[in-house]
Each structure stands twice: as C-alpha cells, then as structure tokens.
Write an enzyme that holds these catalytic residues in place. Sequence first.
Site, mmCIF file in Angstrom:
data_model
loop_
_atom_site.group_PDB
_atom_site.id
_atom_site.type_symbol
_atom_site.label_atom_id
_atom_site.label_comp_id
_atom_site.label_asym_id
_atom_site.label_seq_id
_atom_site.Cartn_x
_atom_site.Cartn_y
_atom_site.Cartn_z
ATOM 1 N N GLY A 234 41.558 35.941 41.547
ATOM 2 C CA GLY A 234 40.855 37.107 42.070
ATOM 3 C C GLY A 234 40.993 38.300 41.144
ATOM 4 N N PHE A 235 42.136 38.410 40.489
ATOM 5 C CA PHE A 235 42.418 39.518 39.558
ATOM 6 C C PHE A 235 42.298 40.886 40.210
ATOM 7 C CE2 PHE A 235 40.592 36.211 36.560
ATOM 8 C CZ PHE A 235 41.828 35.744 36.177
ATOM 9 N N ILE A 462 47.270 33.059 45.229
ATOM 10 C CA ILE A 462 46.094 33.430 44.436
ATOM 11 C C ILE A 462 45.886 32.445 43.286
ATOM 12 C CG2 ILE A 462 47.450 35.090 43.119
ATOM 13 C CD1 ILE A 462 44.961 36.887 42.972
ATOM 14 N N ARG A 628 64.969 38.422 38.136
ATOM 15 C CA ARG A 628 65.229 36.991 38.074
ATOM 16 C C ARG A 628 63.906 36.220 38.131
ATOM 17 N NH1 ARG A 628 68.708 33.554 42.336
ATOM 18 N NH2 ARG A 628 69.093 31.715 41.061
ATOM 19 N N ILE A 629 63.824 35.187 37.338
ATOM 20 C CA ILE A 629 62.612 34.372 37.301
ATOM 21 C C ILE A 629 62.835 33.149 38.187
ATOM 22 C CG2 ILE A 629 61.040 33.082 35.819
ATOM 23 C CD1 ILE A 629 60.974 36.183 35.467
ATOM 24 N N GLN A 638 51.901 32.619 33.997
ATOM 25 C CA GLN A 638 51.328 33.911 34.378
ATOM 26 C C GLN A 638 51.266 34.867 33.198
ATOM 27 O OE1 GLN A 638 49.894 35.392 37.180
ATOM 28 N NE2 GLN A 638 49.642 33.199 37.227
ATOM 29 N N VAL A 703 56.158 38.536 38.672
ATOM 30 C CA VAL A 703 55.482 38.591 37.375
ATOM 31 C C VAL A 703 53.994 38.322 37.512
ATOM 32 C CG1 VAL A 703 57.356 37.993 35.831
ATOM 33 C CG2 VAL A 703 56.092 36.178 36.990
ATOM 34 N N GLY A 704 53.300 38.690 36.482
ATOM 35 C CA GLY A 704 51.859 38.464 36.409
ATOM 36 C C GLY A 704 51.253 39.589 35.608
ATOM 37 N N GLU A 705 51.003 40.680 36.327
ATOM 38 C CA GLU A 705 50.265 41.785 35.731
ATOM 39 C C GLU A 705 50.936 42.395 34.504
ATOM 40 O OE1 GLU A 705 48.128 43.814 39.385
ATOM 41 O OE2 GLU A 705 49.870 42.630 39.900
HETATM 42 MO MO1 MOS Z 1 46.195 42.769 41.521
HETATM 43 S S1 MOS Z 1 44.882 44.075 40.631
HETATM 44 O O1 MOS Z 1 47.195 43.817 42.318
HETATM 45 O O2 MOS Z 1 45.261 41.786 42.476
#
Ligand code: MOS
Length: 745
Positions: A234-235, A462, A628-629, A638, A703-705
């Site tokens: 979805g981003f 997601i 922690r991962i 990610q 994590v991700g963004e």
């Molecule tokens: Mo992200 S832009 O918080 O789905």
Amino acid sequence: MGTTMNSVVGVSTPRIDGPLKTTGSAQYAADFHFERMAHAVAVGAAIPSGRIRSLDASTAQRMPGVLLVLHHGNIGPLYRTAPGDDNATNSEVRSAFEDETVRHWGQHVAVVIAETLEQATAAAGAVKVEYESTPANLRTSLDDYSGPRKSVSKRGDPDKAFTDAPVKIDATYITPVETHNPIELHASVAVWEGDRVTLYETTQGVVNHRVVMAQVLGLPVENVRVVTRFLGSGFGGKLFPWPHTAMAAVAARRLGRPVKISVNRRMMFSSVGYRPRTEQHIKLGATKEGKLLALRHDYLNVTSQLDDFDEGCGEATPYLYSVANLEVTGATVKRHVGAPMWMRGPGAVPGLYALESGMNELADELNMDPLQLRLLNDAVKDESNKNIPFSSRHLRECYEVGAKKFGWEKRSAGIGSMQRDGKVLGWGLAGASWVATRLPCSASVEFCANGRLCVRSATQDIGTGTYTVFAQTLSEKTGVPLESIDVIIGDSALPDGPMSGGSMVTGSVLEAIANAANNAIARLQKLAAGTEGSPYLDAKVEEIAFTGGRIHGKSQDPASGIAFADLLKMARLNGVSADGKTVPTWEDPKAKGVSLHSFGAQFVEVEWEPEIARLRVSRIVTVIDAGRIINPRAAANQIAGAAVMGVGMGTLEGTIYDQRTGQPINGSMADYLMATCADLPDIDVTFLDYPDPAMGEFGARGVGEIGLAGVAAAITAAVHHATGVRVRELPVRIEHLLESKVLEA
Ligand code: MOS
C-alpha cells in the site's frame, strides 16, 4: 512462565504465509466473489476545475447488464467524518458525489454497476457529462506562495546566526509528486445482510476503516465489519478509506446484491493519493571547522482544494544535529489536484532528502569529508525537546559500520577523480531517521484442545511479514513450534489492533501478544491445579510451570508434565484464551522523558559513463539502528525494498500533470518509471540490533520506512562526485547530467 528451549525471536524466519501466496490461495480483497455479485466502475471528471452542468446516464442505463448508475443526484446521504478524531481518519474531507463541483481531473462523478466488469466498463464510457469549466491552478512550482507559514520547531536565533556564520549553504530542494504503485490495486467488495455490511477491503487499517465507514454511511459502528486478509502492499495509499468504498457500499445496499469495485491503475494516479510535491529551502551556517551554527528548513507542499495535507518535511530536522539556532516552518499550497496521502516515510523522507543534501553541500563548501561533518555535529540529546536523552541512538555507529563496509576511507574527493573499469565512480552518503512509537492495541491468545495455538488481533499484514513475526513472538513465549500456531488478523471483529502505518505494527503488537500469552498461560496453570485427573490437582499455582507447550512441576523436567491439549481435554474444554494489551509509549514510564527514533546511514556508489551519458546506481550499503530485529530476513527484505524505492525516488519517479487538463500524463505502469531489478545493484543491509529499552520486552522499534530515508540525498551526492552536476530537483534526469564537464573516464 513461558521460557523457551529454542529462541525464535531474532531468528531469520521464512514467511509462514509464503505457501498461501505462492500457490495463489491467499485471498486479497478483489479475490472475494459472492453469488449474484455485481461490478462497479467509476466515471472520473474530465476537467480539473468547474461544475457538472448535466449528467446524462440514460444511454448507459439502457446498455446490456447495467443495474444502476449512481451520481450526485441519487447517491443519497453520505457523511463526512468528525474532524480531530484520531480513531476515524479519512483520506478526503469531501464524501463521494457530495456536490457538483469538480476540483481535480479524475474526481469521481458517477459509478456504473452492472452484471459484469466488462458491461460496467462499457457503460461507464457512455455516461455523458457536461461541464462548466472554471480556471484551474495546475502550476507545478509552488514558489508563488506568500501566505503564512507554521513554525514547527524553533530554538535560538537562526536568522542572526546564519547572517553571522562564516560558511553558508542556502539552497532549495524539490521533490516531485510521486504516486504509490503497490502491485495490488485498491478494491472493495460490499456485502449487506440486513442493515449490516461487510467490506472486503484493501486497507492498511481495518479498525479505522470500520469506524470511518460507519460514520460515512451513517451506521452504528457495530453494523460494519472490515476484512483484509492479505494486502499486496500500500505504501500509505491504503491507510485510510477513499470514496470508492462508500460508492460500492451504497450500490450494494440499493441493489440488494454484493458489489465489487476496483480502482484501475490509471485511476490510481488521480483518486487514491500521492506523495505531494515539496519545495524545501535549507539554510545552513557553520564555523570554518564545520560546527553547525544555524539551521533553517522552510518547506512547502502541494495539497488539494479541500484537504489541508501537511507533508511534515521537518519531521527529523529538529533532533538530527546538534545546533543551537534552528527553525523549521511549513505551509501547504493549493492546486486543482486530488488529495495527497502519506507515502512510505512521509515527511522524513522528502525532508531528509533536503536536509542531507544541504549537509553534503556544506561538506563540499568546507572541503570536509561529509562523514566527518556528520560525526562532528551528531546530537547526543534531543535539542528540540528540552534536551531529553534519546532512548537508544546509535547513528554514529551506523556511519562507522557503513563506512567500513563501503570502504569510504578509499574515497578521493575530487569530482570525477575515481574510476573503475572505464567508468567514473561517484560516492555519496546521508543519514536516516524515522519515528518510533508503541500504539495502544490488544491481542488475544488461545490454547486449543487440538494442540494448536491461536493469536488474534485486528491489524493486517501489508506484506511485510506481520503474520510471521506474530507467530514468532507467540512461539517464543510458549515454546510451541511455529507450525502449530495460527495467526488470525485482518478482520475488524478481532481485538483492536493498529494500522499498518509508520512501521509501527511490530513494535506495537508484540507486547499485547506477549501479555495475552502470559495471561493465557496463567489460566492453564490454574486449570492444571483445578482439574479432576490433572497430575497437578490442588498444587499451588506457583509450583506449576509451563515450558515448550507442556505443563509441569516447577522443579521437574518438562517432559514429565502434560501437553496443554491433554489438560484441555481432561477439563472438557475446547480452548482457553486470554487478552493482552499494549501500553502506548506515551503512558509507559520507561518511554516518557526519552526521545524515541530509529536511525540509519546510507552509502551509495554510482557509475557514470560520460561518453554515453549513462548513470547507474552500482552499490548501496545501508546500516539501520531500529532496535531489536525480530525477523532479520523479513526486516532486511523491508530495508532492501526501501532502498529500491530510494533509487526510484533519486533517479526515476515523478508524476507529471497535463497543464491543460490536470490529467497525469504518465499515469500507467508503462509511463511512470520505477526502479526494477535491472536498475539495481546488490543492496547490503546491516542491522545494529540494539534493543530499545523504551520499547518494552522486545525492544523493537519496527522497520520499513527508514530504509528509504536518506537514499536520494546519498544518490545526488554521488552524482555530484562523479559528474560535478548538482541536482537539487528530483529525480536526477539525463538532461541534468548532460551539463557534466567530466567528459571521459
Ligand atoms: Mo506508511 S506511509 O505509514 O503506510
């Protein structure tokens, strides 16, 4: 209490939902089919600004299979959501077909419902709309803005300090509109039973979606259920509901049949959000030795006519560096475009592109290594918030580890001075940061008589591995193997869980799962002491332990005890379950009074072939400090994915509007350039893996963004190093690079 023999948290674990996805049996929203289901196709406005003079659906209505055409004249009452309610966040202020004013190209003006998708598509093309156009403001640049600006953060006297500073940078950085392009299109399937509706949705937040749709449709919240079993990402574009959902729900109710609506790829460029264009003015003042004296960050972002969407580019600026004089301001600028929406790493990602580009230019101005400039100005406390300490900040180590992996000490600073295999090399770096918060949420854990263990929460995956990290957490707490654990999420009927947004699900829900597991284990222990036939009948509960799925005497080998399933059978129970909650960071004494953020460092190499003006990103090294991962495999995936998006942001992505009509002219997968495999080098991802003491038992910030933050600034720095061209407007284009004076390798 649930000690484990084999730790599963922190271990690279393949997706437990992988087989469902790879065999095509995972049900995404648009995969739901029902008896007598009808198909809806929206009609979008063909002008950017004006009024609908007339809408003639008579031809469409007579076409084969057409059941209904909805528009402003017959949609019936739909409501806006109450402003300021964080539990009911909508995407657009305006509800579907609310008035006959057109405020952007592609705004929904009608929806056709027919027996088949093909019939609905054909009839949508036959709806005749006449417009009365009014002048549209589609100006790309925002530099005409002269209205008020909101002060986001301020300390000292940045203007005086800038004036007095011996070394200065004063530059504007621009990021274009970027469109979310998850593989899965937005879709909604509405199914009514009496006055209750179930919505099969592409949403990053089933709980919020339910509350919003109840308000929009004017229903009691208990009459709405939202289901999202799987998401093809979805981003951010799927965080909150868009008007097509209400269109499908009204149509389904009117027809007494299930209705499916899908937003096609072209419509996704006009009606479900985008990262707004930003224009960011950065002023940096420093001593000759490179110590920062002044920092100003004044940003503008585009927004729609009715939605005052603030991109928040100053998100990371106030706390990243030690500087006594600082101000961040922001303002929004209206154009005749659809509503913007958060896109992966909102605020911080465009914001850090500007700030880190400014820092790289300052390093060049000072003739200083940009890494040294960062280390010299690293903040040790949060100077934007009463100098409180950071909960866990290892940015310096990110830079040091990254520099070593990348080989930064071999850098020679001169433009075009580094070469390899007949190509010019450019090296650049930038810092990264992202928010960390634990949101309040609930989960329940159930031990079942069939030997399985179940965790439930109204959050959704997601695509990042939420199913898997939940199973890992429960396996860790109970010692029950992953293959005996069922993760039930993606349904608003479950205990309230958070949105898949802000990279916060992992850091938020694990604590609720752990607490629910502890509570369920306590119930099993009590049951062991109170069940006829149990070897622990009448034992003190404190004497009863639980290990590896077995109940046993505290001082005894777990193998001597009984399996939880056997105890449940003995007690004639189908299962024992308990709820658990997560205390949000803002109520946790360990998280109060500390500044919580993730950090990272990005190192990029580009290869430049001046003879044919060919630029490639040839190496990326990224080092992330995100607590922690939990699942290094999913987490690295990610971060690598975010780096891919960074290459897109730096060199490819940008939505372009036709200045006459407001139509996105590159609104398709063929015309909107994104980084794909052929554009990418191997991406080297490292995690520092320091548990954050303010993030509860697991210490995970999520994590991700963060993986996207800083990448574009590192790319433009590398481009400058290779070509001598300073690109301050993304993406880097061949037109920019043709100005290079580096003419051969
Ligand atoms: Mo992200 S832009 O918080 O789905």
